[in-house]
Each structure stands twice: as C-alpha cells, then as structure tokens.
Scaffold this active site. Sequence first.
Site, mmCIF file in Angstrom:
data_model
loop_
_atom_site.group_PDB
_atom_site.id
_atom_site.type_symbol
_atom_site.label_atom_id
_atom_site.label_comp_id
_atom_site.label_asym_id
_atom_site.label_seq_id
_atom_site.Cartn_x
_atom_site.Cartn_y
_atom_site.Cartn_z
ATOM 1 N N LYS A 187 0.884 -1.186 0.000
ATOM 2 C CA LYS A 187 0.000 0.000 0.000
ATOM 3 C C LYS A 187 0.916 1.229 0.000
ATOM 4 O O LYS A 187 1.408 1.649 1.030
ATOM 5 C CB LYS A 187 -0.873 -0.013 1.258
ATOM 6 C CG LYS A 187 -2.190 0.726 1.156
ATOM 7 C CD LYS A 187 -2.129 2.208 0.866
ATOM 8 C CE LYS A 187 -1.825 3.092 2.047
ATOM 9 N NZ LYS A 187 -1.639 4.514 1.635
ATOM 10 N N SER B 214 5.143 7.914 9.757
ATOM 11 C CA SER B 214 5.211 8.714 10.987
ATOM 12 C C SER B 214 5.097 7.820 12.217
ATOM 13 O O SER B 214 4.513 6.730 12.160
ATOM 14 C CB SER B 214 4.077 9.723 10.987
ATOM 15 O OG SER B 214 2.845 9.041 10.960
ATOM 16 N N GLY C 1 2.653 4.603 13.136
ATOM 17 C CA GLY C 1 3.381 3.398 13.557
ATOM 18 C C GLY C 1 2.843 2.837 14.869
ATOM 19 O O GLY C 1 2.658 1.627 15.026
ATOM 20 N N GLU D 279 9.656 1.655 10.747
ATOM 21 C CA GLU D 279 10.703 2.672 10.548
ATOM 22 C C GLU D 279 9.993 4.016 10.558
ATOM 23 O O GLU D 279 9.137 4.270 9.717
ATOM 24 C CB GLU D 279 11.419 2.462 9.201
ATOM 25 C CG GLU D 279 12.328 1.253 9.167
ATOM 26 C CD GLU D 279 13.465 1.321 10.164
ATOM 27 O OE1 GLU D 279 13.767 2.419 10.684
ATOM 28 O OE2 GLU D 279 14.042 0.264 10.461
ATOM 29 N N CYS E 230 13.667 11.040 6.403
ATOM 30 C CA CYS E 230 13.647 10.689 7.829
ATOM 31 C C CYS E 230 15.050 10.817 8.414
ATOM 32 O O CYS E 230 15.211 10.990 9.617
ATOM 33 C CB CYS E 230 13.115 9.280 8.005
ATOM 34 S SG CYS E 230 13.891 8.136 6.899
ATOM 35 N N GLU F 84 9.845 16.594 15.155
ATOM 36 C CA GLU F 84 10.176 16.422 13.749
ATOM 37 C C GLU F 84 9.354 17.404 12.896
ATOM 38 O O GLU F 84 8.156 17.533 13.087
ATOM 39 C CB GLU F 84 9.860 14.990 13.318
ATOM 40 C CG GLU F 84 10.293 14.728 11.903
ATOM 41 C CD GLU F 84 10.017 13.300 11.464
ATOM 42 O OE1 GLU F 84 8.942 12.782 11.765
ATOM 43 O OE2 GLU F 84 10.897 12.721 10.813
HETATM 44 P P1 NDP Z 1 2.334 8.561 7.412
HETATM 45 O O1 NDP Z 1 2.622 7.821 8.657
HETATM 46 O O2 NDP Z 1 1.216 9.512 7.401
HETATM 47 O O3 NDP Z 1 2.024 7.544 6.226
HETATM 48 C C1 NDP Z 1 2.828 6.466 5.893
HETATM 49 C C2 NDP Z 1 1.985 5.422 5.193
HETATM 50 O O4 NDP Z 1 1.031 4.882 6.113
HETATM 51 C C3 NDP Z 1 1.154 5.979 4.031
HETATM 52 O O5 NDP Z 1 1.055 4.989 3.037
HETATM 53 C C4 NDP Z 1 -0.188 6.232 4.682
HETATM 54 O O6 NDP Z 1 -1.244 6.332 3.756
HETATM 55 C C5 NDP Z 1 -0.288 5.019 5.576
HETATM 56 N N1 NDP Z 1 -1.230 5.150 6.690
HETATM 57 C C6 NDP Z 1 -1.716 6.274 7.275
HETATM 58 N N2 NDP Z 1 -2.564 5.950 8.287
HETATM 59 C C7 NDP Z 1 -2.615 4.591 8.340
HETATM 60 C C8 NDP Z 1 -3.289 3.654 9.177
HETATM 61 N N3 NDP Z 1 -4.101 4.046 10.162
HETATM 62 N N4 NDP Z 1 -3.089 2.340 8.971
HETATM 63 C C9 NDP Z 1 -2.275 1.914 7.989
HETATM 64 N N5 NDP Z 1 -1.610 2.754 7.151
HETATM 65 C C10 NDP Z 1 -1.761 4.071 7.339
HETATM 66 O O7 NDP Z 1 3.704 9.210 6.982
HETATM 67 P P2 NDP Z 1 3.984 10.134 5.714
HETATM 68 O O8 NDP Z 1 3.614 9.451 4.462
HETATM 69 O O9 NDP Z 1 3.389 11.450 5.977
HETATM 70 O O10 NDP Z 1 5.587 10.218 5.761
HETATM 71 C C11 NDP Z 1 6.237 11.119 6.565
HETATM 72 C C12 NDP Z 1 6.684 10.468 7.850
HETATM 73 O O11 NDP Z 1 7.334 9.249 7.610
HETATM 74 C C13 NDP Z 1 7.682 11.316 8.586
HETATM 75 O O12 NDP Z 1 7.345 11.370 9.940
HETATM 76 C C14 NDP Z 1 9.013 10.594 8.402
HETATM 77 O O13 NDP Z 1 9.943 10.771 9.393
HETATM 78 C C15 NDP Z 1 8.601 9.188 8.290
HETATM 79 N N6 NDP Z 1 9.540 8.449 7.459
HETATM 80 C C16 NDP Z 1 10.389 7.562 8.058
HETATM 81 C C17 NDP Z 1 11.328 6.869 7.349
HETATM 82 C C18 NDP Z 1 12.189 5.861 8.016
HETATM 83 O O14 NDP Z 1 12.711 5.002 7.349
HETATM 84 N N7 NDP Z 1 12.386 5.893 9.306
HETATM 85 C C19 NDP Z 1 11.483 7.074 5.901
HETATM 86 C C20 NDP Z 1 10.530 8.000 5.356
HETATM 87 C C21 NDP Z 1 9.613 8.660 6.120
HETATM 88 P P3 NDP Z 1 -1.632 7.744 3.075
HETATM 89 O O15 NDP Z 1 -0.519 8.689 3.329
HETATM 90 O O16 NDP Z 1 -1.817 7.399 1.654
HETATM 91 O O17 NDP Z 1 -2.889 8.202 3.732
#
Ligand code: NDP
Length: 484
Positions: A176, A230, A234, A251, A285, A386
């Site tokens: 997804k 995020s 997570g 992550e 990140c 962050e």
């Molecule tokens: P999000 O946590 O909002 O989204 C990540 C993914 O999870 C997206 O595909 C999102 O869908 C999906 N998602 C959202 N809510 C749910 C849920 N309740 N259940 C299952 N899946 C869900 O993060 P962002 O996309 O906004 O990315 C930014 C964040 O990610 C930052 O905080 C950053 O630090 C972190 N990040 C960490 C990395 C690492 O390796 N540590 C690498 C890259 C980013 P959708 O967005 O389509 O609604």
Amino acid sequence: MSVPTHGNLIDGAWVPARGGATFDDVNPADTSDVVGRLPASEAADVDDAVRAATRALPGWARTPAPVRGRHLLRAAQAVERRLPELADLLSREEGKTIAEARGEVTRAVRILEYFGGERARPSGSVIPSERERVFMYTKRQPLGVVALVTPWNFPIAIPAWKTAPALVCGNTVVLKPAEQAPLTALRLCEILQETDLPPGVLNVVFGSGPDAGAPLVAHPGVRAVSFTGSDVVGREIAQVTARRLARLQLEMGGKNPTVVLADADVDTAVECTLNAAFYSTGQRCTATSRAVVEKAILPEFLDRLVARTAALRIGDPRQAETQMGPAIDAAQLETTLRYLDLGRQEGARLVTGGERLTEGALGRGHFLRPAIFTGVLPDSRLAQEEVFGPLLAVLEVDGFDQAVQVANAVRFGLSATICTRDLARALDYVERAEAGMVMVNLPSAGVEFQIPFGGLKDSSSGAREQGPAAAEFFTETKTVYMKY
Ligand code: NDP
C-alpha cells in the site's frame, strides 16, 4: 489533457476499486498538473488482494529461492533501462530534483540486484549435536502474506527495499503506497509483474491510510507488516498487529543531529549540513534538523552555511539546475510554516529563509525558502519535534560532552553525524550517540542499500531493513533434528 487512470494489481490483473472511487496524484511543483488517477481502495479491495496473496503463497514458497531471485534481477535490468522515464515521473509526482530522482531510481536498481542474489547464499547453519548420529540444522522459511505500507518521500526506493527481500524470501505481498506519490511504486510493480511473476505473488492496493492501509494491517490473513512513516501511525499499527501477534517492523521519524566540533573541517561540516538539512526539501527521515555546534567554530560555520543556503536554486525540480524542489503538499508546507512561527515565539533567531515563494510559476507549487534558526534551546519544541521540511535549528554548545548530551536529548534516534578531525572523538561519539546509524564527516542522510538501516528509541521497532538484516524480518527459523 485527459488524465491516465490506473488500477490496483490484484491476482495478476490491473483492476479498479470495487467502489469505483478514485483519487488524483498531483505534481507538488505545479498543482494544475494531475499526474495520474488511482483507485481509492477500501476494505473489500484489500480483502481481494490478501486472498489472492494467500492463494499464491504455497506455489511461491515452494519455488526455489534462486529462481525467485531471477525475477528481481530481470526487474533490475528493466528499471535501469527505464531510468530516465522513471526519474522524471518520480520528480514530477514527489518534487525531488531530477538528480535526486535519478539517484533514487538507481538505488532501486541496486536493491533489486542485491536481493536478486540474496537467497542463493546460504541461509541456515549446521550445529553439532551432543548425541551420536544426530544431525541438527536450521533453515529459514517464509512468513506468509506480508503487508508493506510505504510513505511518499522515497516512492520507489522504499517499496523496492521492502518488496524485494519479502519476495525473494518466499512471501507473497500486498503493498500500500502513500497517496501523494503512488505512481513510481505502480511502475515498479508493473515491471516486477512483467517478469512473469505468478498471479497473486505481488499485489498493490492504492488509497488512503484510513481506508486502505488500516484494513490491510488489521487483516487476519496478513502474517507480518513492514511500515515506514510517521511514529503516530506506527504506534496505531503496533496496537493492531499486537492483538493477533503479527510480526511488525516499524521505521519512523527522526530529529537527527549534525555535531560540529571546533576542530572540524569547516567546508566538510557546511557541506554535510547543507546536504542533509535541505536536499530533498528536508523531507527525509534521516535529514539533519539540528546542528549542534561548538562555540569556537560557530561564527565561521554559520556564515558559510547561511551563504550557501541562501544561494540554493529553488524551483521546478525537473530542471537540471534546480537544487531544491517544493514541499510534497499544502499540509506539509503548512507544518513547516507553523514551526517557523513557533521558532520565533520560542525566542530563536531566524537568520535566513522561511519565506513562501510565489512569484511566477512558483505560485503554482508548494515552495519555501530553506530556513535556519540560531539560538535554539535544547528543550524547545523546535529542537525536539520532527518538522519534515527545510528548517534547521542551530544549537550552540561549549564542548564535546555537552554536544553529545544535547545531540542525544530527543526521543528519536535514527541517524547522527559528527564532523571532527579527531579520531578519538569520532570513535567516542560512535559509542555514545543514541542513534541506529552514525556518520563521521558524512551527511546524516546518505545511506547505502547493502548495510542495515534503522534507528533506536522512537525511530524504529523490530528487525532492521536492508542488507543481510532484511531476511531476519521476512523469514522464520526452523530447527531440524535428524537421527540416522
Ligand atoms: P504517514 O505515517 O502519514 O504515512 C505512511 C503510510 O502509512 C502511508 O502509506 C499512509 O497512507 C499510511 N497510513 C496512514 N494511516 C494509516 C493507518 N491508520 N493504517 C495503515 N496505514 C496508514 O507518513 P507520511 O507518508 O506522511 O511520511 C512522513 C513520515 O514518515 C515522517 O514522519 C518521516 O519521518 C517518516 N519516514 C520515516 C522513514 C524511516 O525510514 N524511518 C522514511 C521516510 C519517512 P496515506 O498517506 O496514503 O494516507
């Protein structure tokens, strides 16, 4: 111009969402440019995908691992052949510069190549028994159906670094991708499918986190979830998977420091900080969001960093001369603007940047001049939370011990850099840094595919990703005792 419409990949076919709804993938540098239209999937689509993956599992798990790997090697060649087109698409939908996009697609190639050979290597061990004529060994076997949930900021590399080890280890997959940049992931899946993967081995469902992501991670047929995003999401996923004891890899965010000691080479320190804080619009990140600088070097370091930052060329990321593109969307831009206000309220001094850029074509995108605050206090929100945008907080320290203490005084622990010419200090920092990845005289954000990736504290949970560590998450150990 008509907008190309795409489907979910379920059971080897590209299909619309059952409910027929769609969402648009929009260019963040020019919001009048709709890159594609994708299915807004819901629980019923997710269920179709998990069922297809479940049906495909026995055959794929039985397929010899080196044969599974050959699909990845063929996909690596196809991605490499299509590099210019994929990099342009990535830059158009995510907003990173074309040079960064080429780098990311190349990384996807390397990941596919690496994991293409991975399971042809030994993956168990023979251990002597204390009994006569008993042969004992371990082997690794697939987990089952795995769910991969990915963010928008590395829209091909992260799907590749989760999908490749999952598949080569014999699992079947439901991916997804994030809504804001789904098409590069779609192209990757298309390319993998075109290597004649059996139907259902790889499935992808597009849609929002709440509507498609949540039912996927909650699905009883999913044995393991690998998530990048995020820490808020997570934590939600951790509660859901804990109820059925599904395996979980998280992550999440970072608040990564670059420590600059008084003996550092200033050019190196400026280069590391500029790159890690502002490239990819600070949306990594592993981005540096805090520079922790010894007082003695601060004026010279800051003068040069501010000059370099103010000179960054901001604009259309698909133009070769651009060095920084837009924020991914209006919400992410708003977040950065909110932290700019907060920094001022907390008494920090904005020494460059922070203005929205709206002249001419820039007005059609989410552009902001990269910002640097000085005089930031270690316990302020600007130093603790962050931002995920081009905003750097500079914190002054009196010496090495205070630098380590300040660098560690956040809840995250993903990546940490130190700039110094003192080897003993560098090694001391490697020991004391509360981070999963430590860089010496290198940007906090430059990681490679063949070595483990992950953090400490609130940044990560579960097994590491990438390199040989990836197989630990995507396989179970089976122990065998044999009397002969
Ligand atoms: P999000 O946590 O909002 O989204 C990540 C993914 O999870 C997206 O595909 C999102 O869908 C999906 N998602 C959202 N809510 C749910 C849920 N309740 N259940 C299952 N899946 C869900 O993060 P962002 O996309 O906004 O990315 C930014 C964040 O990610 C930052 O905080 C950053 O630090 C972190 N990040 C960490 C990395 C690492 O390796 N540590 C690498 C890259 C980013 P959708 O967005 O389509 O609604």
